[in-house]
Write a protein that holds these residues in place. Structure first.
Motif, PDB file in Angstrom:
ATOM      1  N   ALA A 110       0.829  -1.205   0.000  1.00  0.00           N
ATOM      2  CA  ALA A 110       0.000   0.000   0.000  1.00  0.00           C
ATOM      3  C   ALA A 110       0.864   1.255   0.000  1.00  0.00           C
ATOM      4  CB  ALA A 110      -0.931  -0.003   1.217  1.00  0.00           C
ATOM      5  N   ALA A 111       1.980   1.217   0.749  1.00  0.00           N
ATOM      6  CA  ALA A 111       2.875   2.373   0.778  1.00  0.00           C
ATOM      7  C   ALA A 111       3.528   2.589  -0.576  1.00  0.00           C
ATOM      8  CB  ALA A 111       3.946   2.180   1.857  1.00  0.00           C
ATOM      9  N   ALA A 112       3.993   1.515  -1.198  1.00  0.00           N
ATOM     10  CA  ALA A 112       4.668   1.627  -2.488  1.00  0.00           C
ATOM     11  C   ALA A 112       3.727   2.100  -3.583  1.00  0.00           C
ATOM     12  CB  ALA A 112       5.288   0.276  -2.869  1.00  0.00           C
ATOM     13  N   ALA A 113       2.452   1.728  -3.471  1.00  0.00           N
ATOM     14  CA  ALA A 113       1.470   2.077  -4.506  1.00  0.00           C
ATOM     15  C   ALA A 113       0.619   3.280  -4.124  1.00  0.00           C
ATOM     16  CB  ALA A 113       0.560   0.878  -4.770  1.00  0.00           C
ATOM     17  N   SER A 114       0.878   3.891  -2.971  1.00  0.00           N
ATOM     18  CA  SER A 114       0.106   5.036  -2.487  1.00  0.00           C
ATOM     19  C   SER A 114      -1.378   4.715  -2.379  1.00  0.00           C
ATOM     20  CB  SER A 114       0.320   6.258  -3.397  1.00  0.00           C
ATOM     21  OG  SER A 114       1.662   6.674  -3.376  1.00  0.00           O
ATOM     22  N   ALA A 115      -1.674   3.620  -1.691  1.00  0.00           N
ATOM     23  CA  ALA A 115      -3.062   3.237  -1.429  1.00  0.00           C
ATOM     24  C   ALA A 115      -3.426   3.640  -0.001  1.00  0.00           C
ATOM     25  CB  ALA A 115      -3.257   1.735  -1.617  1.00  0.00           C
ATOM     26  N   PRO A 116      -4.562   4.319   0.193  1.00  0.00           N
ATOM     27  CA  PRO A 116      -4.919   4.807   1.530  1.00  0.00           C
ATOM     28  C   PRO A 116      -5.542   3.718   2.400  1.00  0.00           C
ATOM     29  CG  PRO A 116      -6.564   5.523  -0.060  1.00  0.00           C
ATOM     30  CD  PRO A 116      -5.516   4.776  -0.839  1.00  0.00           C
ATOM     31  N   VAL A 117      -4.772   3.209   3.346  1.00  0.00           N
ATOM     32  CA  VAL A 117      -5.243   2.184   4.285  1.00  0.00           C
ATOM     33  C   VAL A 117      -5.083   2.727   5.704  1.00  0.00           C
ATOM     34  CG1 VAL A 117      -4.895  -0.149   5.186  1.00  0.00           C
ATOM     35  CG2 VAL A 117      -4.625   0.292   2.731  1.00  0.00           C
ATOM     36  N   LEU A 118      -6.151   2.641   6.482  1.00  0.00           N
ATOM     37  CA  LEU A 118      -6.139   3.110   7.872  1.00  0.00           C
ATOM     38  C   LEU A 118      -6.114   1.890   8.785  1.00  0.00           C
ATOM     39  CD1 LEU A 118      -6.433   5.152  10.154  1.00  0.00           C
ATOM     40  CD2 LEU A 118      -8.869   5.319   9.628  1.00  0.00           C
ATOM     41  N   ALA A 119      -4.914   1.461   9.165  1.00  0.00           N
ATOM     42  CA  ALA A 119      -4.767   0.290  10.024  1.00  0.00           C
ATOM     43  C   ALA A 119      -4.927   0.704  11.479  1.00  0.00           C
ATOM     44  CB  ALA A 119      -3.402  -0.357   9.796  1.00  0.00           C
ATOM     45  N   ILE A 120      -5.835   0.043  12.181  1.00  0.00           N
ATOM     46  CA  ILE A 120      -6.064   0.311  13.605  1.00  0.00           C
ATOM     47  C   ILE A 120      -5.830  -0.990  14.363  1.00  0.00           C
ATOM     48  CG2 ILE A 120      -7.681   1.133  15.342  1.00  0.00           C
ATOM     49  CD1 ILE A 120      -9.173   2.622  13.143  1.00  0.00           C
ATOM     50  N   HIS A 179      -1.100   9.571  -1.120  1.00  0.00           N
ATOM     51  CA  HIS A 179      -1.885   8.652  -0.295  1.00  0.00           C
ATOM     52  C   HIS A 179      -0.969   7.557   0.260  1.00  0.00           C
ATOM     53  CE1 HIS A 179      -5.830   9.595  -2.685  1.00  0.00           C
ATOM     54  NE2 HIS A 179      -5.337  10.634  -2.056  1.00  0.00           N
ATOM     55  N   GLY A 180      -1.422   6.923   1.324  1.00  0.00           N
ATOM     56  CA  GLY A 180      -0.617   5.840   1.863  1.00  0.00           C
ATOM     57  C   GLY A 180      -1.233   5.224   3.099  1.00  0.00           C
ATOM     58  N   PRO A 181      -0.652   4.124   3.575  1.00  0.00           N
ATOM     59  CA  PRO A 181      -1.162   3.461   4.777  1.00  0.00           C
ATOM     60  C   PRO A 181      -0.690   4.183   6.032  1.00  0.00           C
ATOM     61  CG  PRO A 181       0.759   2.294   3.974  1.00  0.00           C
ATOM     62  CD  PRO A 181       0.492   3.405   2.992  1.00  0.00           C
ATOM     63  N   VAL A 182      -1.517   4.182   7.057  1.00  0.00           N
ATOM     64  CA  VAL A 182      -1.189   4.799   8.343  1.00  0.00           C
ATOM     65  C   VAL A 182      -1.510   3.803   9.450  1.00  0.00           C
ATOM     66  CG1 VAL A 182      -1.533   7.168   7.532  1.00  0.00           C
ATOM     67  CG2 VAL A 182      -3.465   5.890   8.462  1.00  0.00           C
ATOM     68  N   TRP A 183      -0.962   4.068  10.641  1.00  0.00           N
ATOM     69  CA  TRP A 183      -1.057   3.098  11.728  1.00  0.00           C
ATOM     70  C   TRP A 183      -1.539   3.791  13.005  1.00  0.00           C
ATOM     71  CZ3 TRP A 183      -0.826  -1.996  12.304  1.00  0.00           C
ATOM     72  CH2 TRP A 183      -0.601  -2.522  13.579  1.00  0.00           C
ATOM     73  N   VAL A 184      -2.583   3.221  13.609  1.00  0.00           N
ATOM     74  CA  VAL A 184      -3.080   3.684  14.907  1.00  0.00           C
ATOM     75  C   VAL A 184      -3.066   2.489  15.848  1.00  0.00           C
ATOM     76  CG1 VAL A 184      -5.007   4.720  16.166  1.00  0.00           C
ATOM     77  CG2 VAL A 184      -4.623   5.340  13.768  1.00  0.00           C
ATOM     78  N   GLU A 185      -2.559   2.664  17.069  1.00  0.00           N
ATOM     79  CA  GLU A 185      -2.614   1.556  18.033  1.00  0.00           C
ATOM     80  C   GLU A 185      -3.246   2.016  19.342  1.00  0.00           C
ATOM     81  OE1 GLU A 185       1.391   0.116  18.632  1.00  0.00           O
ATOM     82  OE2 GLU A 185       1.619   1.397  20.390  1.00  0.00           O
ATOM     83  N   ILE A 186      -4.093   1.140  19.900  1.00  0.00           N
ATOM     84  CA  ILE A 186      -4.870   1.472  21.093  1.00  0.00           C
ATOM     85  C   ILE A 186      -4.783   0.303  22.068  1.00  0.00           C
ATOM     86  CG2 ILE A 186      -7.126   2.234  21.936  1.00  0.00           C
ATOM     87  CD1 ILE A 186      -7.866   2.889  19.017  1.00  0.00           C
ATOM     88  N   PRO A 187      -4.407   0.527  23.324  1.00  0.00           N
ATOM     89  CA  PRO A 187      -4.275  -0.571  24.291  1.00  0.00           C
ATOM     90  C   PRO A 187      -5.605  -1.281  24.564  1.00  0.00           C
ATOM     91  CG  PRO A 187      -3.081   1.365  25.055  1.00  0.00           C
ATOM     92  CD  PRO A 187      -3.911   1.797  23.870  1.00  0.00           C
TER      93      PRO A 187
END
Length: 562
Positions: A110-120, A179-187
């Motif tokens: 997704a990063a290499a292809a600029s695909a918008p992914v919201l990873a939680i 665009h690109g993938p992003v990362w959110v982490e929640i305990p």
């Protein structure tokens, strides 16, 4: 004097009453799904896990549609394709540790292809973070560090009040060019704890625009307007920015021939008089581009595949429009314009002068003729016939998703995508297993059109479990598996390099019987019956598998003079 940013919308009495009396039974997971819904999300992908159960339980109380895949990496590929097809940030819900890490290869694509992914992702309880207690299941010393080198941005949450803002910031980051993938982490404990925070209703995370610097587009317009032999390379940035119409108008104004990269497939009409198509891995095309006195590169970093394996040596002036600052002039000196492709092309359209060049279409025909002669001399009729059969069987407006397999390598150069955002492959990061799960994500995005996935037998084994997903959600995906008995492209590479191949031969299942065991119709075809069998499978609702036993060959290395 009142500034626009000083204006605050006052809540109505009803809104205030609702905020003061939030419904009971909500937890931190509800804040996640409420924020996603407020941002316009309708669909999420993912896999549940122990630490993420609060988030998944909240889905039960929301209107979001959940598409559950069988492997986190495949869920990431499905979200990637959904993001590409819709232009929205596709949420990917994951658990901690092994579940999160299993998604890394998909997020790299997704990063290499600029695909918008919201990873939680979930995280171990807060008591175990920052040097606290140890020994939690799935624990990593620094989970976010595992993702920083892959995703566009990392957002960590430690309290419930941080959840809406963190997700909004991540959403905005994912959709800001590039665009690109992003990362959110929640305990885990933050997700599970009951919350008294009001229901999330607002969500205006508009992505930032990335306009070009006007002094740079003025210089670019002057160079292009006065060029003797201008040419254009169009990359994936044109597709991501939905700028193919502007690209065509600029090319026609300048009478500039256009070649598209593998990521830019469909950005320019295949049969246009100025179309050099996608034969960017061909010496004749490379020679033509090197001879341009002004070369406009739009939405491409001119990486390995887009520079004919770094053999491309432009002799003229290069103008590069690129939203990813790290790719700007990274491979070739250029007039670098850091901008979204759509905004930059619009600026050029407003400032260039029309050129007259009656010879340009003839020069294009001459290059394509040389390419055709070179391929025709290699006795590759089977490969060309198979690719042509796929093109005739696939409806013109249907998207296709290609794994890293020999037929996909052919498609990069020789397949008419019939439009922008129609052909997608794993050529960004180059991992196996992309085609089928990505096609599932596209079918979720638009169930009105059949979707084609293409894999080799080696790549198919990466995602065979998703036949269950295809059946569970009755997705309109036809999966073409070209079975050549192993890793075909690696077999060729090793044979060419060492005289024989090692570790490339595979024991495979009976793919037709295996598909049918999932309740998915399967058929074994031949090169002669492929078009009819594939067209029939694509025309029928629901998932299907078409298996083609065939050993295909690559065309000769095109970066070498022949």
């Amino acid at each position: 004097m009142t500034h626009d940013h000083d204006l605050v919308l006052r809540p109505t009495e009803a809104q205030t009453a609702a905020a003061l009396n939030p419904p009971a039974g909500r937890n931190g997971g509800d804040l996640v799904v409420e924020t996603l819904a407020a941002l316009g999300t309708t669909t999420v992908f993912g896999l549940p896990g122990q630490h993420a159960l609060g988030m998944f339980d909240a889905l039960r109380r929301s209107d979001l549609r959940y598409i559950g895949l069988r492997v986190e990496n495949n869920a990431g590929f499905a979200a990637d394709a959904y993001g590409r097809m819709t232009g929205e940030a596709a949420p990917l819900l994951l658990s901690t540790g092994p579940g999160a890490l299993t998604s890394l290869a998909a997020l790299q694509e997704a990063a290499a292809a600029s695909a918008p992914v919201l990873a939680i992702s979930s995280q171990i309880p807060t008591a175990g973070l920052g040097g606290g207690r140890h020994g939690y299941l799935h624990e990593l010393p620094d989970q976010a560090a595992s993702f920083r080198g892959v995703v566009k941005s990392v957002h960590t949450v430690r309290t419930q009040s941080q959840i809406p803002s963190a997700i909004e910031a991540a959403w905005k980051s994912a959709l800001t060019a590039p665009h690109g993938p992003v990362w959110v982490e929640i305990p885990q404990d933050v997700l599970l704890a009951e919350t008294s925070i009001p229901v999330v209703t607002g969500g205006d995370a508009f992505p930032e625009e990335l306009p070009p610097r006007p002094e740079l587009t003025a210089v670019a317009a002057h160079l292009l307007s006065h060029a003797a032999r201008p040419a254009i390379i169009a990359g994936g940035g044109v597709v991501r920015a939905d700028a193919s119409g502007k690209l065509r108008r600029l090319a026609e104004t300048l009478k500039a021939p256009v070649v598209t990269t593998p990521g830019g497939k469909g950005a320019f009409p295949w049969k246009h008089p100025l179309s050099l198509q996608s034969w960017i891995e061909d010496r004749h095309t490379t020679d033509f581009l090197e001879d341009a006195d002004v070369l406009l590169v739009v939405g491409s970093g001119l990486g390995e595949l887009s520079s004919n394996y770094h053999t491309f040596k432009p002799r003229g002036r290069v103008i590069q429009i690129e939203a990813d600052l790290g790719k700007l002039e990274s491979n070739h000196p250029a007039l670098g314009i850091h901008a979204d492709a759509r905004l930059a092309l619009q600026a050029l359209l407003e400032t260039v002068s029309e050129r007259e060049d009656v010879a340009a279409p003839e020069r294009v025909r001459e290059v394509l003729g040389k390419v055709s002669e070179r391929i025709g001399a290699q006795e590759l009729t089977l490969e060309q016939d198979v690719l042509a059969s796929v093109r005739r069987a696939l409806p013109a407006d249907s998207p296709s998703f290609w794994d890293m397999t020999i037929l996909a390598y052919w498609a990069w150069s020789a397949f008419d995508a019939k439009g922008p955002n129609h052909l997608h492959s794993a050529q960004g990061a180059g991992g196996l297993g992309y085609g089928f799960p990505a096609a599932l994500g596209a079918a979720v995005a638009d169930p009105t059109r059949p979707v084609l996935a293409v894999s080799g037998d080696g790549g198919a084994l990466y995602s065979i479990a998703e036949l269950a997903t295809a059946r569970q959600y009755d997705l309109n995906v036809t999966w073409l598996i070209v079975d050549d008995g192993g890793y075909g492209i690696l077999r060729e590479y090793m044979t060419d390099a060492f005289g024989q191949a090692t570790a490339t031969e595979l024991t495979r299942p009976d793919y037709v019987a295996l598909a049918e065991s999932f309740g998915v119709p399967g058929v074994r075809t031949t090169p002669e019956t492929l078009e009819a069998d594939l067209a029939k499978a694509l025309s029928e609702p629901g998932p299907s598998v078409v298996v083609l036993p065939a050993v295909l060959r690559m065309f000769a290395p095109t970066h070498l003079a022949t």
